[in-house]
Write a protein that holds these residues in place. Structure first.
Motif, PDB file in Angstrom:
ATOM      1  N   SER A   1      37.011  43.008  39.171  1.00 41.84           N
ATOM      2  CA  SER A   1      38.054  43.534  37.866  1.00 41.84           C
ATOM      3  C   SER A   1      36.184  44.713  37.060  1.00 41.84           C
ATOM      4  CB  SER A   1      37.766  43.479  36.626  1.00 41.84           C
ATOM      5  OG  SER A   1      38.714  42.996  37.073  1.00 41.84           O
TER       6      SER A   1
ATOM      7  N   GLN B   1      41.295  46.611  35.634  1.00 41.70           N
ATOM      8  CA  GLN B   1      41.936  46.037  34.254  1.00 41.70           C
ATOM      9  C   GLN B   1      41.501  44.244  34.477  1.00 41.70           C
ATOM     10  OE1 GLN B   1      40.645  46.906  31.522  1.00 41.70           O
ATOM     11  NE2 GLN B   1      41.696  48.592  30.743  1.00 41.70           N
ATOM     12  N   GLY B   2      41.116  43.022  34.030  1.00 43.61           N
ATOM     13  CA  GLY B   2      40.963  41.641  34.403  1.00 43.61           C
ATOM     14  C   GLY B   2      39.714  41.588  34.333  1.00 43.61           C
TER      15      GLY B   2
ATOM     16  N   THR C   1      46.610  41.283  39.651  1.00 37.25           N
ATOM     17  CA  THR C   1      45.350  40.094  40.224  1.00 37.25           C
ATOM     18  C   THR C   1      45.359  39.082  40.776  1.00 37.25           C
ATOM     19  OG1 THR C   1      44.885  39.251  37.722  1.00 37.25           O
ATOM     20  CG2 THR C   1      44.089  41.542  37.964  1.00 37.25           C
TER      21      THR C   1
END
Length: 136
Positions: A46, A40-41, A125
């Motif tokens: 990502s 995710q991100g 992140t």
């Protein structure tokens, strides 16, 4: 807890007992050939990594190439329901640049037919950007 939930939770507990010792082989062995890892991100790392070989070649290989020593990952919590096991964990390793990369993770893992089919990863992140080089 259903038998399926209990079995899947036990699988992940066994996998993470090995990861805590630096052995990632059981994790890789549990992945189905069509396994999908979703990071995710909105950062360089990502994306969706689709297929066990893609995960190994495009996620693991460039990631682990940056590590100076053995990566370990210690689980702190397992929650299971049906074919889903959620794992809260913390990885620990030093990079070749001498920086610690000790990230906290939440993995939402989906099992099917006794194999890992999908993992959705949530992590810091900002730490990734500060410590790791972007994948090639």
């Amino acid at each position: 807890m259903s038998t399926e939930s209990s079995t899947n939770k036990q699988r992940m507990q066994a996998i993470f007992a090995e990861l805590a010792q630096g052995n990632g082989r059981p994790f890789v062995d549990a992945m189905a050939d069509d396994f999908c890892w979703i990071l995710q991100g909105r950062r360089a790392w990502s994306r969706r990594y689709e297929g066990k070989q893609v995960v190994r070649d495009e996620l693991f290989r460039p990631l682990f190439a940056q590590f100076a020593d053995q990566y370990t990952n210690q689980a702190t919590r397992f929650i299971a329901e049906g074919d889903i096991v959620v794992v809260e964990c913390r990885g620990q390793v030093s990079t070749k640049k001498g920086k610690p990369y000790n990230n906290s993770y939440c993995y939402v893992c989906r099992f099917e037919g006794g194999q890992l089919r999908e993992l959705v990863e949530y992590l810091d992140t900002q730490l990734v950007d500060a410590v790791l080089d972007a994948p090639a």
